[in-house]
Design a protein around this motif. Structure first.
Motif, short mmCIF file in Angstrom:
data_model
loop_
_atom_site.label_atom_id
_atom_site.label_comp_id
_atom_site.label_asym_id
_atom_site.label_seq_id
_atom_site.Cartn_x
_atom_site.Cartn_y
_atom_site.Cartn_z
N THR A 253 0.82 -1.22 0.00
CA THR A 253 0.00 0.00 0.00
C THR A 253 0.85 1.26 0.00
OG1 THR A 253 -0.20 0.41 2.39
CG2 THR A 253 -1.65 -1.28 1.45
N ALA A 254 2.17 1.13 0.30
CA ALA A 254 3.05 2.31 0.33
C ALA A 254 3.02 3.08 -0.98
CB ALA A 254 4.47 1.89 0.67
N GLU A 255 2.85 2.33 -2.10
CA GLU A 255 2.86 2.95 -3.43
C GLU A 255 1.73 3.97 -3.61
OE1 GLU A 255 5.06 2.83 -5.85
OE2 GLU A 255 6.32 1.64 -4.48
N ARG A 256 0.68 3.83 -2.79
CA ARG A 256 -0.44 4.80 -2.90
C ARG A 256 0.02 6.24 -2.68
NH1 ARG A 256 -4.88 1.77 0.92
NH2 ARG A 256 -4.96 -0.18 -0.26
N LEU A 257 1.11 6.39 -1.94
CA LEU A 257 1.61 7.74 -1.67
C LEU A 257 1.92 8.48 -2.97
CD1 LEU A 257 2.39 9.67 0.69
CD2 LEU A 257 4.72 8.78 0.49
N PHE A 258 2.33 7.72 -3.99
CA PHE A 258 2.77 8.34 -5.23
C PHE A 258 1.75 8.20 -6.37
CE2 PHE A 258 6.41 6.70 -2.85
CZ PHE A 258 7.02 7.91 -2.53
N ARG A 259 0.69 7.43 -6.12
CA ARG A 259 -0.22 7.10 -7.22
C ARG A 259 -1.19 8.23 -7.53
NH1 ARG A 259 -1.65 1.19 -6.31
NH2 ARG A 259 -3.32 2.03 -5.04
N SER A 260 -1.67 8.89 -6.50
CA SER A 260 -2.65 9.95 -6.77
C SER A 260 -2.38 11.16 -5.87
CB SER A 260 -4.07 9.42 -6.56
OG SER A 260 -4.17 8.83 -5.28
N ALA A 261 -3.12 12.23 -6.14
CA ALA A 261 -2.90 13.47 -5.40
C ALA A 261 -3.65 13.44 -4.07
CB ALA A 261 -3.36 14.65 -6.24
N PHE A 262 -3.18 14.22 -3.13
CA PHE A 262 -3.83 14.40 -1.83
C PHE A 262 -4.27 15.85 -1.70
CE2 PHE A 262 -1.18 10.72 -1.45
CZ PHE A 262 -1.92 9.85 -0.68
N THR A 263 -5.28 16.07 -0.86
CA THR A 263 -5.79 17.43 -0.68
C THR A 263 -5.47 17.91 0.74
OG1 THR A 263 -7.59 16.92 -2.18
CG2 THR A 263 -7.85 18.89 -0.82
N VAL A 264 -4.92 19.13 0.83
CA VAL A 264 -4.61 19.72 2.14
C VAL A 264 -5.92 20.06 2.84
CG1 VAL A 264 -3.43 21.61 3.35
CG2 VAL A 264 -2.50 20.73 1.18
N THR A 265 -6.10 19.57 4.07
CA THR A 265 -7.34 19.85 4.79
C THR A 265 -7.17 21.06 5.70
OG1 THR A 265 -6.96 18.58 6.81
CG2 THR A 265 -7.68 17.34 4.87
N PRO A 266 -8.29 21.66 6.13
CA PRO A 266 -8.21 22.86 6.99
C PRO A 266 -7.61 22.57 8.37
CG PRO A 266 -10.41 22.62 6.03
CD PRO A 266 -9.66 21.35 5.75
N ARG A 267 -7.49 21.29 8.75
CA ARG A 267 -6.93 20.98 10.07
C ARG A 267 -5.39 20.98 10.03
NH1 ARG A 267 -8.62 15.60 11.87
NH2 ARG A 267 -7.83 16.20 13.91
N SER A 268 -4.82 21.71 9.09
CA SER A 268 -3.37 21.76 8.95
C SER A 268 -2.83 23.00 9.64
CB SER A 268 -3.00 21.80 7.46
OG SER A 268 -3.51 20.65 6.82
N ASN A 269 -1.67 22.86 10.26
CA ASN A 269 -1.05 24.02 10.89
C ASN A 269 0.46 23.81 10.98
OD1 ASN A 269 -0.68 22.22 12.99
ND2 ASN A 269 -2.40 23.00 14.18
N HIS A 270 1.11 24.59 11.87
CA HIS A 270 2.57 24.52 11.96
C HIS A 270 3.04 23.21 12.60
CE1 HIS A 270 1.18 25.84 15.85
NE2 HIS A 270 2.36 25.55 16.36
N ILE A 271 2.14 22.51 13.28
CA ILE A 271 2.51 21.24 13.89
C ILE A 271 2.51 20.14 12.83
CG2 ILE A 271 1.76 19.47 15.54
CD1 ILE A 271 0.73 21.78 17.32
#
Lengths: 237, 326
Positions: free
Chosen positions: B196-214
């Motif tokens: 399943t590691a290959e999934r990291l490179f297979r498609s795009a991910f979307t940045v969610t609003p729960r993102s911050n400096h941490i």
């Protein structure tokens, strides 16, 4: 004496050292002795040294040094350590009063249920014997300890809390911790100490260090005020 | 009275530097500017050391006025920058007269703008750094009417009427677009994710609003841990890509706790971390696998470009008799 280590790259700016081939106490001795020796050697470009239970993270600026140089320096120090016995670090004991359960330890019933124990048994095990501090970790110099002699590991919460109040006493897996500062957290909370764990103006930042022990002592909510705000300090030795 | 920079609109702005180094053994995260490249370039263009305190402006409009003539540089995400109502360029030194208002509005494509002032500002520091640490409760978060003490002033150096840029500095600008390609190297626990590691490179991910400096949380088709068992807490680097639970990747950034108990699938490169420090919620991120050697080369190239810029800035400032920090 030091044990065997394996070193792996951990991105372009870090390597991680793992102690192998010994028991947990020996692994812990190995990574902490190696961290001390490596830090004392003041390797250029290195800015982070994080020894924990059986692992040591070394962070560096790969503009100023590289993986080969850092690995070589780590091997050099590990070989030197293997040639001599580890000095036994003096251990101090910190006595930590805790109000268990209720609002102070909202996850005590859940943990008791998961372990197949009564709440009273969980408290008795948590406060039975001193727990050894293995490292200072997240958040903010939190003393991370070996867990109590529970019959099994404690699962992390399915949904981490946004904020955990300072002084919270938590367990997870085979580990135990006191949260010094308000922070998010996914570890079940058993109780809370009224002591002030951390003084940001103190040098060093935390009064405890790896190898020290924490003896938790149950108190009643009515005894909270007797201890409120008292700085955490070593009991003896 | 000392010269000051008076803040009018504070938005989400703090005084920052490159981070609080050397305290991770005490469980303290490094923190510091999330787009290190833009922060370094802003300082160099303003004649400062790369790690001097500067203002990090996140997403919202910001304005301020110096009480004396100053030299500034604005880098980071594209925005409208005006000085005394006149449009000025980012990524170059800009002269500001006493009493003129510096306004930064309409931040787009990225999230963070850096404003450096020649000589920097006086600011409280904790353990050798002014970088905010939200866990320790230490930060100089700016508010309207705040006054930052300036360390020096700089006579006006550009043409008062024509506003022709005086500098041709060949600045290593960061690139901004609607989506990001972020370089990663394999993490130490890659094997725990099996195929399943290959999934990291297979498609795009979307940045969610729960993102911050941490950390940044990214949604998409996430890899799954195929092993089980409790991991002991251990040190994890800034940039670690983890899959804690659910359908989100967690990419640890500079405010991350130094220890964690999740397997590390991949590690974002040093250059990738500066780019991720600009990724906005809703934007798309693709990961690209790199070797450690390539990642180190890319980081060194970026830092060499900053050093080369520094010598060009010194030459230009010497010619104009601007008192750059030595």
């Amino acid at each position: 004496m030091g044990g065997d280590i394996v070193i792996a790259d951990c991105g372009d700016s870090a390597v991680v050292v793992k102690a192998v081939g010994g028991d947990t106490t020996r692994a812990w001795h190995t990574v902490h002795a190696l961290a001390d020796a490596f830090e004392a050697a003041r390797p250029g470009g290195v800015h982070g040294i994080v020894p924990t239970y059986d692992s040591l993270l070394i962070e560096f600026d790969c503009f100023h040094t590289d993986h080969t140089t850092v690995r070589r320096a780590l091997r050099h120090e590990a070989d030197r350590l293997a040639e001599r016995p580890l000095p036994a670090a003096p251990s101090r004991c910190f006595v930590v009063p805790v109000v268990y359960g209720g609002d102070h330890g909202p996850d005590l019933p859940l943990v008791a249920q998961q372990l197949g124990l009564t709440e009273h048994e969980v408290v008795a095990l948590h406060s039975a014997a001193p727990l050894t501090v293995r490292c200072l970790g997240a958040p903010a110099a939190a003393p991370m300890m070996d867990g109590p002699a529970f019959p099994g590991p404690v699962p992390r919460l399915a949904s981490p809390r946004i904020s955990v109040v300072p002084g919270s006493i938590a367990v997870a897996g085979r580990q135990a911790v006191v949260s010094p500062m308000p922070s998010p957290g996914g570890w079940p909370l058993l109780g809370r100490t009224p002591l002030r764990v951390l003084d940001l103006d103190a040098e060093p930042l935390a009064p405890y260090r790896p190898g020290d022990t924490f003896q938790f002592v149950p108190i009643t909510p009515g005894q909270w005020d007797e201890h409120a705000g008292t700085p955490l300090a070593a009991a003896h030795g | 009275m000392a010269d000051t920079l008076t803040v009018h609109r504070a938005g989400l702005a703090t005084v920052q530097d490159l981070g609080r180094f050397g305290h991770s053994r005490y469980g303290l995260p490094v923190n510091g500017a999330l787009d290190q490249h833009s922060a370094r370039v802003a300082n160099v263009l303003a004649g400062n050391d790369e790690g001097a305190p500067l203002i990090e402006i996140t997403a919202l409009d910001f304005s301020c006025t110096p009480s004396t003539d100053v030299l500034i540089a604005v880098t980071g995400a594209p925005a409208e920058v005006t000085v005394g109502g006149v449009r000025r360029n980012q990524w170059e030194p800009v002269s500001v007269r006493a009493g003129e208002t510096i306004a930064i509005t309409g931040i787009r494509l990225g999230l963070r703008v850096y404003l450096a002032v020649l000589g920097s500002v006086r600011t409280p520091s904790l353990l050798g750094s002014c970088a905010p640490d939200t866990i320790l409760g230490f930060a100089q978060t700016l508010r309207g009417d705040d006054e930052l003490a300036l360390r020096t002033h700089c006579p006006p150096i550009d043409h008062p009427v024509f506003r022709i840029p005086l500098f041709r500095l060949n600045v290593p600008m960061a690139r901004f677009a609607d989506s990001w390609t972020i370089d990663v190297t394999d993490g130490p626990d890659l094997a725990e994710f099996g195929d399943t590691a290959e999934r990291l490179f297979r498609s795009a991910f979307t940045v969610t609003p729960r993102s911050n400096h941490i950390g940044l949380r990214l949604s998409g088709d996430v890899p799954r841990r195929v092993t089980s068992g409790e991991l002991l807490s251990r040190g994890v680097p800034v940039g670690a890509v983890e899959v804690p639970a659910g359908d989100e990747l967690l990419v640890l950034h500079r405010g991350r706790g130094v220890t964690a108990g999740y397997p590390v699938l991949a590690v974002v490169t040093a250059t990738g971390l500066s780019a991720l420090g600009q990724a906005r919620p809703g934007q798309s991120v693709r990961f690209r696998r790199r070797t450690v050697a390539d990642a180190v080369s890319a980081h060194r190239a970026q830092r060499h470009a900053i050093h080369a810029l520094k010598s060009r800035v010194r030459t230009a400032f010497d010619a104009l008799r601007i008192p750059a920090t030595r």
